[in-house]
Design a protein around this motif. Sequence first.
Motif, PDB file in Angstrom:
ATOM      1  N   LEU A 101       0.274   7.945   0.126  1.00 50.16           N
ATOM      2  CA  LEU A 101       1.002   7.717   1.383  1.00 50.16           C
ATOM      3  C   LEU A 101       1.973   6.544   1.288  1.00 50.16           C
ATOM      4  N   ALA A 102       1.738   5.662   0.329  1.00 50.03           N
ATOM      5  CA  ALA A 102       2.632   4.506   0.189  1.00 50.03           C
ATOM      6  C   ALA A 102       3.830   4.824  -0.686  1.00 50.03           C
ATOM      7  N   SER A 103       3.718   5.892  -1.465  1.00 47.51           N
ATOM      8  CA  SER A 103       4.822   6.153  -2.383  1.00 47.51           C
ATOM      9  C   SER A 103       6.045   6.614  -1.603  1.00 47.51           C
ATOM     10  N   GLY A 104       7.198   6.197  -2.078  1.00 47.36           N
ATOM     11  CA  GLY A 104       8.429   6.506  -1.359  1.00 47.36           C
ATOM     12  C   GLY A 104       8.677   5.570  -0.188  1.00 47.36           C
ATOM     13  N   THR A 105       7.807   4.559  -0.029  1.00 51.86           N
ATOM     14  CA  THR A 105       8.018   3.549   1.016  1.00 51.86           C
ATOM     15  C   THR A 105       8.144   2.198   0.309  1.00 51.86           C
ATOM     16  N   PRO A 106       8.617   1.181   1.008  1.00 49.70           N
ATOM     17  CA  PRO A 106       8.670  -0.149   0.376  1.00 49.70           C
ATOM     18  C   PRO A 106       7.303  -0.823   0.249  1.00 49.70           C
ATOM     19  N   ARG A 114      -4.137 -12.005   1.891  1.00 51.33           N
ATOM     20  CA  ARG A 114      -5.469 -12.388   2.337  1.00 51.33           C
ATOM     21  C   ARG A 114      -5.768 -11.906   3.757  1.00 51.33           C
ATOM     22  N   ARG A 115      -4.765 -11.402   4.445  1.00 45.77           N
ATOM     23  CA  ARG A 115      -5.032 -10.797   5.767  1.00 45.77           C
ATOM     24  C   ARG A 115      -5.227  -9.293   5.635  1.00 45.77           C
ATOM     25  N   MET A 116      -5.212  -8.798   4.429  1.00 42.89           N
ATOM     26  CA  MET A 116      -5.290  -7.364   4.127  1.00 42.89           C
ATOM     27  C   MET A 116      -4.034  -6.638   4.604  1.00 42.89           C
ATOM     28  N   ALA A 117      -2.950  -7.383   4.731  1.00 41.34           N
ATOM     29  CA  ALA A 117      -1.677  -6.787   5.135  1.00 41.34           C
ATOM     30  C   ALA A 117      -0.900  -6.384   3.883  1.00 41.34           C
ATOM     31  N   THR A 118      -0.231  -5.245   3.951  1.00 44.92           N
ATOM     32  CA  THR A 118       0.609  -4.816   2.831  1.00 44.92           C
ATOM     33  C   THR A 118       1.933  -5.573   2.915  1.00 44.92           C
ATOM     34  N   THR A 119       2.843  -5.221   2.046  1.00 41.74           N
ATOM     35  CA  THR A 119       4.132  -5.910   2.049  1.00 41.74           C
ATOM     36  C   THR A 119       5.035  -5.422   3.186  1.00 41.74           C
ATOM     37  N   VAL A 120       4.568  -4.466   3.963  1.00 50.89           N
ATOM     38  CA  VAL A 120       5.341  -4.013   5.121  1.00 50.89           C
ATOM     39  C   VAL A 120       4.586  -4.429   6.387  1.00 50.89           C
ATOM     40  N   PRO A 121       5.262  -5.109   7.295  1.00 50.75           N
ATOM     41  CA  PRO A 121       4.587  -5.600   8.494  1.00 50.75           C
ATOM     42  C   PRO A 121       3.884  -4.475   9.277  1.00 50.75           C
ATOM     43  N   GLU A 122       2.785  -4.837   9.879  1.00 47.09           N
ATOM     44  CA  GLU A 122       1.994  -3.910  10.699  1.00 47.09           C
ATOM     45  C   GLU A 122       1.332  -2.791   9.910  1.00 47.09           C
TER      46      GLU A 122
END
Lengths: 150, 440
Positions: B248-253, B264-272
């Motif tokens: 699901l992450a492929s093709g996205t930033p 460390r917040r378990m956030a990916t490189t894309v907000p939200e």
Amino acid sequence: MVKMIRRREEVCIGCRLCEVHCLVEHSRSKDLVHAYKGENPRALPRVRVEEQGALSFAVQCLHCQEPLCAYACLTGAIRQMEDGTVFLDEGKCIGCWTCVLACPYGAISMDLTRRVALKCDLCPGRETPACVENCPNRALLLVEEEVPVG
Amino acid sequence: MVRYLIIGNSVGAVGAVEAIREIDHQGSLAVVSDEPYPVYSRPRISEFLAGKSTMADMLYRPEGFYQTHNVQTYLGRKAVKVELGSKEVRLEDGEALAFEDLLLATGGVPFVPKMDGQGKEGIFTFTTLGDAEGIARRLPQTRRAVVIGGGLIGMSVTDALVKKGVEVTVVELKDWVLNTILDQDAALVTQDALADAGVRVMAGQSVQKILGRAGDETTVGGVVLATGEEISCDIVVVAIGIVPRTELASGTPIQVNRGIVVDRRMATTVPEIYACGDVAEAFDFIYGINRVIPIWPNAYLGGRVAGYNMAGMETEYPGGVAMNSLKYFGLPIVSAGLYDPPDSSYRVMRSLDRKNRLYKKLVLKDGLVVGMVFVGAIDRAGIVLGLMRDKIDVSSFQDTLLAPDFGWASLPAALRREKLTSNGRSPSRGPSVLSGRARV
Ligand SMILES: Cc1cc2nc3c(=O)[nH]c(=O)nc-3n(C[C@H](O)[C@H](O)[C@H](O)COP(=O)(O)OP(=O)(O)OC[C@H]3O[C@@H](n4cnc5c(N)ncnc54)[C@H](O)[C@@H]3O)c2cc1C
């Protein structure tokens, strides 16, 4: 209010009566002699007296606010209840011992015969847990504190 | 529009749901999974295959979990695309779910290498309840099995098959089984237990080809090893490993290495957008880097941290550690952290009693315990892992660590008091695992 057991190592005499009474409380008959002599498999205590020379003290589950055992439990057998106690449903336990590894207090023991993990349940149905009530030198105390859960 | 959308309905998702609902009882929350069941204990599929767990036993949370947590479920539905522009997730059947915050808790998929003879009836993987049901249906015609891969999942399916009276051969490419969690000595003790259970372990070998049956090429009849040796069998279970399900992450930033990279917040490189569990590459507090550690406890904890952050409570993931506890073939084994040191800058302490299947090994660096393996007597392992987690300098008492009577009384008084009396003193009961989280 959350019930907690506090230990006082300076007055513990290492008699292990807490272990004995915990075992009896968690036996089927709740009878001292029968629990040891008549029940097979024998119940096991959920409190453990730690000892080194003259030093001794009892350790049982702290009912952590952030229970690593429950976070680690593979089956959902360990849950934090509404009242803050951390409860282990032996019927749902498969004896994988992940909680034994996860608990930093070494407070979960292994029933190798029944293949289930065992931990302090604060003696539901009793006003005061058996270990506290039967400690001859008040080395275990029951305290209640206002600690919101979650 | 869904306030919180979670893809995946396993332990990572549950960690997040429980955390979110501690903080926000109202915000709409939806869970999507292509598996049709309510959340179940994935590791328990071994017990299910062995006939020791019913469908009801498998449930990880009580019936009614979704209602009490006010969660809308989309089960048996596959998510196929994350649209970052419109902030929606498209399902295979065409429905689109718009979200405010998204958690990818998509786990992993079994890795199946290209092998000659694939596609036959009787070849399985072993990661879902559906897989376990498939193998269970075939058991009446199964006398012999070949398990490819002697890792955690290979051991798990082998244990179940043995309980069902199946003769199992495990083919492991490396020199010993469980090589991603055990050193050689611990593995040899384990292999003794496997041998007692009647399991044949072929280490340092690989399967080159899956054979059909005489007169029926479409059904499994055996395998051929790289050495040319043939082993006949009725089923083959491919248990080589798990790869993060990052599709699901492929093709996205969204940044993906081996897994989806999270902070460390378990956030990916894309907000939200957050990730946790087997799909995520999260912080490992022993290695000090981000790593995929595909184990249940980390998935729960990571999910919990993601959930708090999604709901607006800043929380830091304390880091995970590779920690495993196994009970297969009646032999308790635990392992955590760096169980096999990479160079001589580590100090190793060990004791082995192979006959009685007792083994203890600790790996130390600069006074800190960074790895452990215990076989047989494991009941004090949690205390040692606690010392690892809290980065306690053990230099002053390290000689007690392997003693049979090691316990709290072996630790220095100050340390013992600090750790063990925290329960009697408000505000903290037990360890503070989630740093940053408001502790009440
Ligand atoms: C046989 C076996 C034994 C194991 N034993 C242990 C053990 O003893 N100890 C331990 O710690 N760990 C063990 N594990 C590992 C443990 O099960 C995993 O670490 C854990 O399940 C990871 O949880 P998760 O929430 O990240 O994802 P998963 O449990 O993998 O769940 C992810 C879910 O998301 C769904 N999904 C993924 N992509 C999509 C999509 N695009 N659309 C819809 N749904 C999607 C998947 O179908 C799946 O249901 C074992 C695993 C197996 C298979």
